[in-house]
Scaffold this motif. Structure first.
Motif, PDB file in Angstrom:
ATOM      1  N   UNK A 101       0.853  -1.196   0.000  1.00 46.07           N
ATOM      2  CA  UNK A 101       0.000   0.000   0.000  1.00 46.07           C
ATOM      3  C   UNK A 101       0.887   1.244   0.000  1.00 46.07           C
ATOM      4  N   UNK A 102       1.183   1.742  -1.185  1.00 46.42           N
ATOM      5  CA  UNK A 102       2.153   2.826  -1.305  1.00 46.42           C
ATOM      6  C   UNK A 102       1.474   4.187  -1.320  1.00 46.42           C
ATOM      7  N   UNK A 103       2.256   5.192  -0.971  1.00 50.79           N
ATOM      8  CA  UNK A 103       1.828   6.587  -1.036  1.00 50.79           C
ATOM      9  C   UNK A 103       3.025   7.413  -1.479  1.00 50.79           C
ATOM     10  N   UNK A 104       2.754   8.589  -2.042  1.00 51.44           N
ATOM     11  CA  UNK A 104       3.832   9.436  -2.563  1.00 51.44           C
ATOM     12  C   UNK A 104       3.666  10.869  -2.065  1.00 51.44           C
ATOM     13  N   UNK A 105       4.775  11.463  -1.648  1.00 48.01           N
ATOM     14  CA  UNK A 105       4.805  12.889  -1.337  1.00 48.01           C
ATOM     15  C   UNK A 105       5.968  13.515  -2.100  1.00 48.01           C
ATOM     16  N   UNK A 106       5.885  14.782  -2.378  1.00 46.23           N
ATOM     17  CA  UNK A 106       6.943  15.418  -3.154  1.00 46.23           C
ATOM     18  C   UNK A 106       7.124  16.879  -2.730  1.00 46.23           C
ATOM     19  N   UNK A 144      12.511  18.752  -8.572  1.00 47.56           N
ATOM     20  CA  UNK A 144      11.403  18.161  -7.828  1.00 47.56           C
ATOM     21  C   UNK A 144      11.854  16.816  -7.256  1.00 47.56           C
ATOM     22  N   UNK A 145      11.637  16.636  -5.960  1.00 48.52           N
ATOM     23  CA  UNK A 145      11.969  15.387  -5.276  1.00 48.52           C
ATOM     24  C   UNK A 145      10.674  14.704  -4.855  1.00 48.52           C
ATOM     25  N   UNK A 146      10.609  13.393  -5.029  1.00 49.58           N
ATOM     26  CA  UNK A 146       9.419  12.657  -4.609  1.00 49.58           C
ATOM     27  C   UNK A 146       9.841  11.432  -3.810  1.00 49.58           C
ATOM     28  N   UNK A 147       9.020  11.061  -2.838  1.00 46.38           N
ATOM     29  CA  UNK A 147       9.266   9.858  -2.048  1.00 46.38           C
ATOM     30  C   UNK A 147       8.021   8.982  -2.105  1.00 46.38           C
ATOM     31  N   UNK A 148       8.176   7.792  -2.675  1.00 43.91           N
ATOM     32  CA  UNK A 148       7.115   6.793  -2.650  1.00 43.91           C
ATOM     33  C   UNK A 148       7.470   5.789  -1.565  1.00 43.91           C
ATOM     34  N   UNK A 149       6.535   5.546  -0.644  1.00 38.68           N
ATOM     35  CA  UNK A 149       6.870   4.730   0.526  1.00 38.68           C
ATOM     36  C   UNK A 149       5.748   3.742   0.830  1.00 38.68           C
ATOM     37  N   UNK A 150       6.116   2.674   1.507  1.00 44.15           N
ATOM     38  CA  UNK A 150       5.190   1.652   1.970  1.00 44.15           C
ATOM     39  C   UNK A 150       4.527   2.173   3.251  1.00 44.15           C
ATOM     40  N   UNK A 151       3.216   2.408   3.178  1.00 46.52           N
ATOM     41  CA  UNK A 151       2.533   3.031   4.313  1.00 46.52           C
ATOM     42  C   UNK A 151       2.447   2.098   5.515  1.00 46.52           C
ATOM     43  N   UNK A 152       2.826   0.831   5.350  1.00 50.04           N
ATOM     44  CA  UNK A 152       2.827  -0.080   6.493  1.00 50.04           C
ATOM     45  C   UNK A 152       4.011   0.176   7.422  1.00 50.04           C
ATOM     46  N   UNK A 153       5.137   0.680   6.876  1.00 45.89           N
ATOM     47  CA  UNK A 153       6.338   0.823   7.690  1.00 45.89           C
ATOM     48  C   UNK A 153       6.386   2.157   8.428  1.00 45.89           C
ATOM     49  N   UNK A 154       5.639   3.149   7.944  1.00 46.80           N
ATOM     50  CA  UNK A 154       5.659   4.452   8.610  1.00 46.80           C
ATOM     51  C   UNK A 154       4.435   5.248   8.197  1.00 46.80           C
ATOM     52  N   UNK A 157      11.461  -3.782  -1.037  1.00 45.28           N
ATOM     53  CA  UNK A 157      11.898  -2.590  -0.318  1.00 45.28           C
ATOM     54  C   UNK A 157      10.701  -1.807   0.195  1.00 45.28           C
ATOM     55  N   UNK A 158      10.971  -0.750   0.955  1.00 43.31           N
ATOM     56  CA  UNK A 158       9.895   0.020   1.567  1.00 43.31           C
ATOM     57  C   UNK A 158       9.772   1.429   1.012  1.00 43.31           C
ATOM     58  N   UNK A 159      10.746   1.885   0.221  1.00 43.90           N
ATOM     59  CA  UNK A 159      10.675   3.262  -0.259  1.00 43.90           C
ATOM     60  C   UNK A 159      11.586   3.474  -1.458  1.00 43.90           C
ATOM     61  N   UNK A 160      11.291   4.554  -2.198  1.00 45.91           N
ATOM     62  CA  UNK A 160      12.107   4.950  -3.345  1.00 45.91           C
ATOM     63  C   UNK A 160      12.101   6.470  -3.442  1.00 45.91           C
ATOM     64  N   UNK A 161      13.286   7.059  -3.576  1.00 49.58           N
ATOM     65  CA  UNK A 161      13.405   8.504  -3.768  1.00 49.58           C
ATOM     66  C   UNK A 161      13.531   8.792  -5.258  1.00 49.58           C
ATOM     67  N   UNK A 162      12.664   9.660  -5.759  1.00 41.41           N
ATOM     68  CA  UNK A 162      12.709  10.060  -7.161  1.00 41.41           C
ATOM     69  C   UNK A 162      13.279  11.459  -7.305  1.00 41.41           C
TER      70      UNK A 162
END
Length: 455
Positions: free
Chosen positions: A252-257, A419-429, A392-397
């Motif tokens: 269950x991923x989410x992205x912030x930038x 522009x920087x983006x972080x897609x992360x696994x919402x289960x880990x944080x 993995x749990x995250x990726x920095x774009x």
């Protein structure tokens, strides 16, 4: 009297269970040495050579170029010991000293270089001993003449080509693309030097030849099925497809930038490279920022054990980075990135990128990542919401760095913005942790001196 030994496709490691034959490096009748590469195969991880653990005369090959074999399937048989009867060629004593072979059959790893010479024994001169009371194996069907009767085995295209002389192509991948689409390379005129057939030549021919499938019924006559080129999902592309599908299904991923002013980071890099010594790459600086951020927010350097319902936080940062190649997207991994400085990171990124370009990455260099850095800015785009590289749990774009209007110290100015983006696994944080990580990365990009706190 010769003893015929069978060499099977060895365990490829890293959970790999099959490989595709890209190119045979020996033919029936060739003399091979211990640990001499005999076939080039492509796995879901890399393209590598398979060394044979036996020295002797190749008596049979199994599998045509382009076919897939499971681990444990026969690759070749080798006559070890006495030379072929009546023939002038013989196996050197140093090569045939052991019928048990070297035992070194890991894909891509032999104990010696290929021998400087390779001699062929005439096929009609081979006299081989029975194996377990059965006749010695014959040459593969692809090289036997076929009777002119219905249902007879016909020579494979590769064998027919070999009989008429090879067609000059720029790489085995081009030959395979033509074979998979039923394209006769002899009908093409290469646009490369001396008529060398390039990938663009094959793709152009395939586009030109593409026509709608003929209608077979009245219903299909009014609505012909769409035609196109079919590309098998196998090898590297198939592995990527499986991993991305699993990521979308399980995570269950989410992205912030955030937008960041990278002007000072670019100036710092220019100053570093002007001071002499090895050049520092931009991706190395971004990697150094990532490892510092992961030290502050270790939740993002983790994986989820779904069976145990546990989050496993990892001690080492094995930093993957996305690299686009002719064979598709691959993610080489910089091991123990948290202990490397900018110079060491630059050198390792350069080495792995070159190996990715030439297709020589080993399975170990493509697995074990704990966090991925995706520099999609090289494609000229500003932002992206990438799919996490499972498990993995995250990726920095990182997007492209371009001049933009920016308020700097209360004044409107033109600055280098990314522009920087972080897609992360919402289960880990939660979002607070993800936002804190991304804000710290942005602060280091805007003010590289922030990094001094963690050095």
């Amino acid at each position: 009297m010769a003893q015929v030994l069978e060499f099977r496709l060895p365990d490829l490691g890293e959970g790999l269970t099959e490989a595709e034959i890209v190119r045979w490096l020996v033919e029936v009748g060739d003399v091979v040495a211990v640990d001499q590469p005999v076939v080039e195969v492509e796995t879901a991880k890399a393209m590598v050579d398979v060394p044979c653990p036996y020295a002797g005369v190749v008596t049979a090959r199994y599998g045509e170029e382009g076919s897939e074999l499971p681990v444990g399937a026969p690759l070749i048989t080798v006559a070890v010991g006495a030379p072929a009867s009546g023939g002038p060629a013989e196996v050197p004593q140093t090569e045939a000293r052991e019928t048990e072979g070297s035992g070194n059959v890991l894909v891509g790893y032999g104990t010696s270089d290929a021998p400087a010479r390779r001699r062929r024994v005439r096929r009609e001169q081979q006299v081989l001993a029975p194996v377990n009371g059965r006749p010695a194996p014959e040459a593969p069907e692809a090289v036997r003449p076929a009777p002119d009767v219905p249902g007879a085995v016909r020579p494979a295209p590769e064998a027919a080509e070999a009989a008429q002389g090879p067609v000059a192509v720029i790489s085995p991948l081009v030959r395979r693309l033509a074979r998979e689409n039923g394209l006769d390379l002899r009908a093409l005129t290469g646009s490369g030097p001396d008529g060398l057939i390039l990938r663009a030549d094959v793709e152009h021919a395939l586009r030109t030849a593409a026509t709608p499938a003929p209608a077979t019924t009245a219903a299909t006559a009014t609505a012909p099925a769409p035609a196109g080129t079919r590309v098998p999902l196998k090898g590297v592309r198939g592995a990527v497809a499986d991993k991305l599908s699993r990521s979308r299904t399980e995570i269950p991923d989410a992205t912030c930038w955030v937008d960041a002013d990278a002007t000072e980071l670019m100036r710092a890099r220019t100053a570093m490279n002007a001071a002499g010594g090895p050049k520092i790459s931009l991706i190395a600086l971004l990697a150094r920022i990532c490892t510092a951020a992961l030290a502050r927010f270790p939740e993002l350097n983790s994986t989820v054990d779904t069976a145990a319902r546990e989050i496993v936080r990892l001690d080492a940062v094995h930093l993957g980075f996305a690299a686009q190649t002719e064979r598709g997207l691959v993610v080489p991994v910089v091991k123990d990135a948290q202990g490397r400085d900018a110079e060491s990171l630059s050198a390792e990124f350069a080495r792995l990128t070159e190996s990715a370009r030439t297709g020589s990455l080993t399975p170990a260099e493509l697995t074990g990542g704990t966090f991925t850095l995706n520099n999609y800015g090289v494609f000229g785009v500003d932002g992206s919401t990438p799919i996490i590289n499972h498990p993995e749990a995250a990726m920095l774009g990182v997007g492209r760095i371009v001049p933009k209007p920016w308020v700097h110290e209360g004044e409107l100015a033109v600055r280098q913005v990314v522009q920087l983006s972080l897609t992360f696994d919402h289960r880990v944080c939660d979002g607070g942790t993800a936002g804190g990580f991304l804000r710290y990365v942005a602060d280091c990009v805007e003010q590289p001196a922030v990094l001094l706190r963690t050095l």
